[in-house]
Design a protein around this motif. Structure first.
Motif, mmCIF file in Angstrom:
data_model
loop_
_atom_site.group_PDB
_atom_site.id
_atom_site.type_symbol
_atom_site.label_atom_id
_atom_site.label_comp_id
_atom_site.label_asym_id
_atom_site.label_seq_id
_atom_site.Cartn_x
_atom_site.Cartn_y
_atom_site.Cartn_z
ATOM 1 N N LYS A 144 -20.564 35.300 -8.964
ATOM 2 C CA LYS A 144 -21.709 34.678 -9.863
ATOM 3 C C LYS A 144 -22.975 34.643 -9.038
ATOM 4 O O LYS A 144 -24.055 34.766 -9.461
ATOM 5 C CB LYS A 144 -20.900 33.364 -10.389
ATOM 6 C CG LYS A 144 -19.646 33.826 -11.219
ATOM 7 C CD LYS A 144 -19.333 32.551 -11.896
ATOM 8 C CE LYS A 144 -18.358 31.402 -10.730
ATOM 9 N NZ LYS A 144 -17.303 32.161 -9.986
ATOM 10 N N THR A 145 -22.923 33.776 -7.876
ATOM 11 C CA THR A 145 -24.119 33.258 -7.498
ATOM 12 C C THR A 145 -24.740 34.529 -6.743
ATOM 13 O O THR A 145 -25.914 34.486 -6.878
ATOM 14 C CB THR A 145 -23.571 32.091 -6.323
ATOM 15 O OG1 THR A 145 -22.937 31.259 -6.952
ATOM 16 C CG2 THR A 145 -24.787 31.561 -5.700
ATOM 17 N N THR A 146 -24.048 35.456 -6.222
ATOM 18 C CA THR A 146 -24.711 36.699 -5.737
ATOM 19 C C THR A 146 -25.282 37.616 -6.763
ATOM 20 O O THR A 146 -26.516 38.152 -6.659
ATOM 21 C CB THR A 146 -23.654 37.468 -4.966
ATOM 22 O OG1 THR A 146 -22.772 36.781 -4.273
ATOM 23 C CG2 THR A 146 -24.064 38.719 -4.438
ATOM 24 N N MET A 201 -28.871 29.710 -5.079
ATOM 25 C CA MET A 201 -28.458 28.778 -5.815
ATOM 26 C C MET A 201 -27.443 27.712 -5.351
ATOM 27 O O MET A 201 -27.359 26.668 -5.791
ATOM 28 C CB MET A 201 -27.952 29.263 -7.263
ATOM 29 C CG MET A 201 -28.890 30.006 -8.163
ATOM 30 S SD MET A 201 -30.243 29.127 -8.774
ATOM 31 C CE MET A 201 -29.403 28.381 -9.992
ATOM 32 N N ASP A 202 -26.630 28.027 -4.198
ATOM 33 C CA ASP A 202 -25.663 27.272 -3.744
ATOM 34 C C ASP A 202 -26.261 26.350 -2.600
ATOM 35 O O ASP A 202 -26.354 26.447 -1.490
ATOM 36 C CB ASP A 202 -24.440 27.950 -3.068
ATOM 37 C CG ASP A 202 -23.522 28.595 -4.167
ATOM 38 O OD1 ASP A 202 -23.505 28.098 -5.203
ATOM 39 O OD2 ASP A 202 -22.675 29.619 -3.455
ATOM 40 N N SER A 203 -27.370 25.480 -3.287
ATOM 41 C CA SER A 203 -28.210 24.672 -2.518
ATOM 42 C C SER A 203 -27.705 23.396 -1.909
ATOM 43 O O SER A 203 -28.293 22.978 -0.754
ATOM 44 C CB SER A 203 -29.490 24.437 -3.285
ATOM 45 O OG SER A 203 -28.969 23.789 -4.372
ATOM 46 N N ILE A 224 -18.571 28.039 -1.688
ATOM 47 C CA ILE A 224 -18.212 28.238 -3.119
ATOM 48 C C ILE A 224 -19.231 27.040 -3.983
ATOM 49 O O ILE A 224 -20.051 26.457 -3.242
ATOM 50 C CB ILE A 224 -16.885 27.497 -3.536
ATOM 51 C CG1 ILE A 224 -16.773 26.249 -2.788
ATOM 52 C CG2 ILE A 224 -15.678 28.414 -2.805
ATOM 53 C CD1 ILE A 224 -15.644 25.373 -3.423
ATOM 54 N N THR A 225 -19.537 27.529 -5.227
ATOM 55 C CA THR A 225 -20.230 26.887 -5.810
ATOM 56 C C THR A 225 -19.459 25.433 -6.423
ATOM 57 O O THR A 225 -18.403 25.548 -6.661
ATOM 58 C CB THR A 225 -20.870 27.776 -7.194
ATOM 59 O OG1 THR A 225 -21.439 28.884 -6.646
ATOM 60 C CG2 THR A 225 -21.851 26.748 -7.860
ATOM 61 N N ILE A 226 -20.212 24.418 -6.393
ATOM 62 C CA ILE A 226 -19.622 23.095 -6.733
ATOM 63 C C ILE A 226 -19.858 22.469 -8.002
ATOM 64 O O ILE A 226 -19.333 22.147 -9.029
ATOM 65 C CB ILE A 226 -19.576 22.101 -5.683
ATOM 66 C CG1 ILE A 226 -18.739 22.679 -4.441
ATOM 67 C CG2 ILE A 226 -19.152 20.625 -6.150
ATOM 68 C CD1 ILE A 226 -18.903 21.651 -3.066
ATOM 69 N N ILE A 254 -27.473 29.908 -16.349
ATOM 70 C CA ILE A 254 -26.762 28.834 -15.813
ATOM 71 C C ILE A 254 -25.536 29.482 -15.078
ATOM 72 O O ILE A 254 -24.565 30.028 -15.430
ATOM 73 C CB ILE A 254 -26.087 27.906 -16.820
ATOM 74 C CG1 ILE A 254 -27.062 27.724 -17.901
ATOM 75 C CG2 ILE A 254 -25.454 26.807 -16.437
ATOM 76 C CD1 ILE A 254 -26.548 27.385 -19.364
ATOM 77 N N ASP A 255 -25.694 29.123 -13.679
ATOM 78 C CA ASP A 255 -24.771 29.414 -12.575
ATOM 79 C C ASP A 255 -23.571 28.403 -12.582
ATOM 80 O O ASP A 255 -23.858 27.060 -12.743
ATOM 81 C CB ASP A 255 -25.325 29.640 -11.027
ATOM 82 C CG ASP A 255 -24.261 30.221 -10.229
ATOM 83 O OD1 ASP A 255 -23.139 30.944 -10.914
ATOM 84 O OD2 ASP A 255 -24.266 30.020 -9.108
ATOM 85 N N THR A 256 -22.369 28.664 -12.651
ATOM 86 C CA THR A 256 -21.155 27.802 -12.743
ATOM 87 C C THR A 256 -20.291 27.913 -11.702
ATOM 88 O O THR A 256 -20.038 29.251 -11.033
ATOM 89 C CB THR A 256 -20.443 27.994 -14.057
ATOM 90 O OG1 THR A 256 -19.748 29.280 -13.996
ATOM 91 C CG2 THR A 256 -21.342 27.947 -15.153
ATOM 92 N N PRO A 257 -19.646 26.897 -11.296
ATOM 93 C CA PRO A 257 -18.464 26.969 -10.298
ATOM 94 C C PRO A 257 -17.158 27.802 -10.955
ATOM 95 O O PRO A 257 -16.854 27.742 -12.081
ATOM 96 C CB PRO A 257 -18.017 25.596 -9.712
ATOM 97 C CG PRO A 257 -19.089 24.830 -10.857
ATOM 98 C CD PRO A 257 -19.685 25.660 -11.861
HETATM 99 MG MG LIG Z 1 -21.181 30.706 -7.047
#
Ligand SMILES: [Mg+2]
Ligand SMILES: Nc1nc2c(ncn2[C@@H]2O[C@H](COP(=O)(O)OP(=O)(O)OP(=O)(O)O)[C@@H](O)[C@H]2O)c(=O)[nH]1
Length: 608
Positions: free
Chosen positions: A20-22, A45-47, A56-58, A75-78
């Protein structure tokens, strides 16, 4: 009702690590929101530092790009199950979603969870089969499995007709058929414009749902959400409507809209857009902000209940106050209350001890991330073993149950089913392929799962992936007897030295290096017997005038076993604690002295 044809609002959802984040990286980079030659890196976005470390996205986050004059709010989600609350929190901002499915792994437990939520929310879904650059992609099979999942979860026939794109988020392209050579990401943008409905907007006085909060040292509290009706401008008078229906008056400070990683000041913003507004000092997630003319609350966001709990209290170890900057009851309470404002699936309760709180979350990682964040901020405290949350429903004791999916090699089936049978798991499904890979599905109590991950990784020598999906509450299945053996407990305060540790290693594994300060009751190792064994790791060799042999001088210690914070939470038993400070993570017995523990054990023993 009207439409805003100049906007699309989409959420990106998937199982953990499906890209997702990629994909957001590719969308940002290719929509030229950055300056030429600007170094922006990967997983932009994984700031948050923990997100970067863990990969990982939290937290769910907003961004936006413009394509052919249309603004796409993204909207990026975990994808990790423990952060499911984030998906529930933000999904109502979107009209469509990109459901990413890894071209090798296929639909996974969390794919099911997020798809179910997206379908229930009535979102238009675009399936993106991602990582098609990988040579071992199984595209036709993955498509079939994805269709099966839709068949199972769709609430209307229309939902079965979904778009499919094939993408390599990493290489930055998307195509409409797997036979087409990859170019860039524009087919994805075009598909979003064509297929995701533009936001419907209601005419009338301003109304917005707060889905997220942010802070800025100059601007103060920032409320983020989607405008459902009307428009808002800086200095507008507004009201916020709280959970209990209470109404507070405010004046809007700034109105900000998203573009790339920036938030831009806007002269006004209207229904359909996702915006950030300042000036509402006490507003909370789930509140409605509206014009004072017509203060009507939108339906509040529903978040699933927590399943795991642990206590967090003031550090009571003999080393308390040495390493942390904040550690009083008041400081811990303030910090936890602040967390509650944005961490919606977290609950904090008082306990019968004034210096101890009960934390409830969606899983061990959910709680571990909070603990790690607090420790980095300079807090010190102690936490107990995470336990599943039981409930009494209609007079019956109930406990949470999950689906456990394991992908591994055939040779581990025996050892895994053996381990899991002790943890109240039932095998519900097993599929293997010609290559020796196997997928196992179990139904298992949450308490049976706690602490399993570490054992799983060891048993499969890293050749396995496990995932869980919360199913619901079922009647209590009885206690699980801990299979962990006893620990080595320091019997004296002092500094661990090689000689003492070498003696301890005669009894088992050790967790600390020479030079580590220890206190009585601190856990310094693990033995192979059932009982705990006190050891004096500070003990020096008796001084004699004669050196008996050269081997005494250079004792070779086995390297200490080091555990991560999450591993320590898995490791401890109910009569033990983890002491967390900015500099150290120590394990300890709740009762520090041997005589206290002995007295307690005698009192516990049933009278015969
Ligand atoms: Mg992610
Ligand atoms: N080969 C290949 N690898 C990819 C692709 N997209 C992502 N990856 C890799 O997959 C891993 C996970 O990517 P992320 O973008 O962090 O995945 P995510 O879905 O955001 O993960 P969470 O937010 O933690 O759920 C990273 O190592 C990426 O480099 C792709 O198209 N091809």
């Amino acid at each position: 009702m009207d439409y805003r044809s100049d906007i699309r609002n989409i959420a990106i959802v998937a199982h953990v690590d499906h890209g997702k984040t990629t994909l957001v990286d590719a969308m940002l980079k290719q929509s030229r929101v950055f300056r030429e030659n600007q170094e922006v890196g990967e997983l932009i976005m994984d700031s948050n530092p923990l997100e970067r470390e863990k990969g990982i996205t939290i937290m769910a986050k907003n961004t936006a790009v413009v394509y052919r004059g249309v603004k796409i709010n993204i909207i990026d989600t975990p994808g990790h199950a423990d952060f499911s609350g984030e998906v529930e929190r933000v999904i109502s901002m979107a009209d469509g979603c990109l459901l990413l499915v890894d071209s090798i792994e296929g639909p996974m437990p969390q794919t099911r969870f997020v798809l179910r939520h997206a379908l229930q929310g009535g979102l238009k879904i675009i399936v993106v089969i991602n990582k098609v650059d990988r040579p071992d992609s199984r595209i036709p099979e993955i498509i079939r499995l994805t269709q099966d999942l839709f068949l199972e979860l769709a609430t209307s026939a229309e939902q079965l007709e979904f778009e499919v794109l094939y993408a390599s988020a990493r290489e930055g392209y998307a195509v409409s058929s797997p036979d087409i050579e990859g170019g860039d990401i524009s087919p994805l943008f075009q598909c979003i414009l064509d297929k995701v409905p533009p936001p419907q907007v209601a005419i009338g006085p301003f109304q917005m749902m707060v889905s997220n909060l942010d802070y800025d040292s100059h601007k103060g509290r920032i409320a983020i959400g989607r405008i459902w009706r009307g428009a808002v401008a800086p200095r507008d008078p507004v009201v916020s409507i709280g959970a209990d229906g209470s109404v507070s008056n405010y004046q809007v400070g700034e109105v900000l809209t998203y573009l790339g990683l920036k938030r831009l000041n806007a002269a006004s913003a209207a229904a359909g857009d996702i915006v950030a507004v300042t000036g509402l000092e006490k507003v909370k997630i789930g509140d409605t902000i509206s014009s004072p003319e017509q203060p009507e609350a939108l339906p509040r966001i529903e978040i699933g209940e927590p399943t795991v709990e642990m206590t967090l209290g003031v550090n009571t170890s003999p080393f308390s106050g040495r390493e942390g900057r904040f550690g009083t009851t008041r400081q811990l309470r303030e910090r936890l209350n602040r967390e509650l404002e944005t961490n919606l699936s977290l609950r904090v309760q008082d306990t019968d001890r004034a210096d101890t709180f009960l934390l409830k979350g969606r899983g061990e990682l959910h709680l571990a991330v909070l603990i790690e964040t607090m420790r980095r901020e300079g807090y010190e405290f102690e936490v107990s073993k995470p336990e599943a949350i039981t409930r009494v429903i209609d007079g019956q004791l109930m406990e949470p149950v999950e689906m456990l999916t394991i992908d591994t090699r055939e040779e581990y089936i025996g050892v895994l089913t053996e381990m899991l049978s002790h943890r109240q798991a039932q095998l519900t499904n097993m599929r293997s392929d010609a290559g020796g890979s196997v997928r196992l599905e179990f139904r298992i109590t949450t308490k049976g799962l706690l602490g399993f991950r570490g054992a799983f990784l060891t048993a499969t020598r890293g050749e396995g992936i496990m995932n869980t999906l919360y199913l619901g509450y079922e009647p209590w299945q009885g206690e699980i007897i801990s299979t962990r053996s006893g620990v080595l407990v320091a019997s004296e305060q002092g500094t661990a030295i090689t000689y003492g540790l070498n003696n301890a290693q005669g009894r088992g594994l050790t967790f600390i290096e020479p030079g580590t300060p220890v206190y009585e009751g601190m856990i310094v190792g693990l033995n192979s017997r059932q009982q705990d064994i006190p050891v004096n790791v500070c003990k020096e060799k008796k001084k004699t005038n004669v050196r008996s042999s050269t081997s005494d001088i250079a004792v070779k210690l086995v390297p200490a076993v080091k555990m991560s914070l999450e591993e320590t939470l898995d490791f401890i038993n109910a009569d033990e604690l983890v002491e967390v400070t900015p500099r150290n993570i120590r394990l300890r017995k709740k009762l520090l002295t041997y005589s206290q523990r002995l007295r307690h054990a005698r009192a516990e023993r049933p009278v015969t």
